[in-house]
Design a protein around this motif. Sequence first.
Motif, short mmCIF file in Angstrom:
data_model
loop_
_atom_site.label_atom_id
_atom_site.label_comp_id
_atom_site.label_asym_id
_atom_site.label_seq_id
_atom_site.Cartn_x
_atom_site.Cartn_y
_atom_site.Cartn_z
N THR A 117 0.88 -1.17 -0.04
CA THR A 117 -0.18 0.05 0.01
C THR A 117 0.79 1.26 -0.15
O THR A 117 2.04 1.12 0.53
N SER A 118 0.36 2.41 -0.39
CA SER A 118 1.14 3.51 -0.71
C SER A 118 0.43 4.69 -0.59
O SER A 118 -0.94 4.56 -0.92
N GLY A 119 0.91 5.82 -0.45
CA GLY A 119 0.11 7.25 -0.52
C GLY A 119 0.89 7.93 -1.56
O GLY A 119 1.74 8.03 -1.87
N PHE A 199 6.67 6.44 8.68
CA PHE A 199 5.30 6.97 8.12
C PHE A 199 4.85 8.23 8.35
O PHE A 199 3.98 8.83 7.54
N GLN A 203 7.38 11.09 5.93
CA GLN A 203 6.18 11.36 4.66
C GLN A 203 5.54 12.63 4.95
O GLN A 203 4.58 12.76 4.37
N ARG A 205 3.94 14.02 7.66
CA ARG A 205 2.70 13.88 8.48
C ARG A 205 2.90 14.56 9.53
O ARG A 205 4.02 14.27 10.46
N PHE A 237 4.62 7.55 -2.06
CA PHE A 237 5.42 7.34 -0.78
C PHE A 237 5.25 5.72 0.09
O PHE A 237 4.05 5.42 -0.22
N GLU A 238 6.19 5.26 0.37
CA GLU A 238 6.09 4.09 0.96
C GLU A 238 7.29 3.84 1.88
O GLU A 238 8.04 4.64 2.05
N MET A 239 7.53 2.48 2.20
CA MET A 239 8.49 2.53 3.24
C MET A 239 9.34 1.28 2.83
O MET A 239 10.42 0.94 3.80
N VAL A 262 -3.67 4.34 -1.30
CA VAL A 262 -5.00 4.14 -0.35
C VAL A 262 -5.02 5.55 0.33
O VAL A 262 -5.93 5.74 1.07
N ALA A 263 -4.05 6.46 0.12
CA ALA A 263 -3.92 7.85 0.75
C ALA A 263 -3.69 8.76 -0.43
O ALA A 263 -2.76 8.43 -1.44
N1 URA Z 1 1.76 3.34 3.27
C1 URA Z 1 2.68 4.48 3.47
O1 URA Z 1 3.59 4.23 3.82
N2 URA Z 1 2.29 5.64 3.42
C2 URA Z 1 0.80 5.95 3.12
O2 URA Z 1 0.61 7.22 2.99
C3 URA Z 1 0.11 4.87 2.91
C4 URA Z 1 0.33 3.50 2.97
#
Ligand code: URA
Length: 290
Positions: A117-119, A199, A203, A205, A237-239, A262-263
């Motif tokens: 999943t990712s933003g 996260f 990212q 936040r 973005f993701e990790m 998902v975001a």
């Molecule tokens: N995974 C992430 O690392 N970031 C997001 O915003 C959503 C899923």
Amino acid sequence: MISNAELILNPNGSIYHLHLLPDHISDTILTVGDPARVAQVSRHFDSIEFEGAHREFVTHVGYYKGKRLTVLSTGMGTGNIDIVMNELDALVNIDFVSRTVWPVEEQLRLRIVRLGTSGSLQPDVPIGAVLATEHAVGLDSLMQFYPLVETGLETQVGTALQATLGLPFTPYVVRGDDLLREQLGAGAVVGNTLTCPGFYGPQGRRLRLDVTPVDYLERLRNFHHESGEGEFRLTNFEMETAGYYALGRLLGHQVLSLNAIVANRATGEFAANANAIVDAMIERTLQRLV
Ligand code: URA
Ligand code: R1P
């Protein structure tokens, strides 16, 4: 000969963290971050021959329409990807009895597909999209410990992003396997994924803490690098993805990262149906594998 403290095997001969034996590895490995997502993949299998779990590493091995597949959870972050990629590679390319690397002609090239999943960073990469990563950009420190060789464009992008963000280090940049992306990512948005060592702050936040620089997210969204190969921008973005792509290049495995968006950080929305988006990505990928 690789020492007992470097190649660590459990009493049953399985590798230290994954708790898997060479027999558990198919030529195609599906990886997911969330341990619960392993069953979300394997529920589509015709049959399951093995289920195992140790820490965050849950594994199911089975058959999908006659094709043997291993599906494995990794947990979060490139520290875990260091473990997963090195241990998967050891399972197929090191003889656990002699503790030596198999001769080149017996070494295997795995096909590893991350279903994550990712933003999204960009308004035009909407929630519900599946994004196939072309370039991965690592803000984490994993590649400070391996001799990754980057192309001219990759180095230029890393240097330009370092200047844009005012970082004390140069992000690493790795283009993935174009062939695998074309085979399994057909129909997906193609993008460049920023792999972050967290996260929240990494990212952009903000819950109770400020993020520096204050305009971090805007700098990422507006980052662009022009080259003979066209314009480069960051899409999501993701990790984990940069760790996968870099270790895939170093170890000689084919890797693809597919990202369910998902975001959306440009619009501030989070998916009402994140699980359904992931399900659709899983089903489409399985269908393309056979
Ligand atoms: N995974 C992430 O690392 N970031 C997001 O915003 C959503 C899923
Ligand atoms: C963060 O929520 C996690 O979700 C993303 C990130 O890379 C991070 O691991 O991927 P997964 O859904 O595959 O875990």
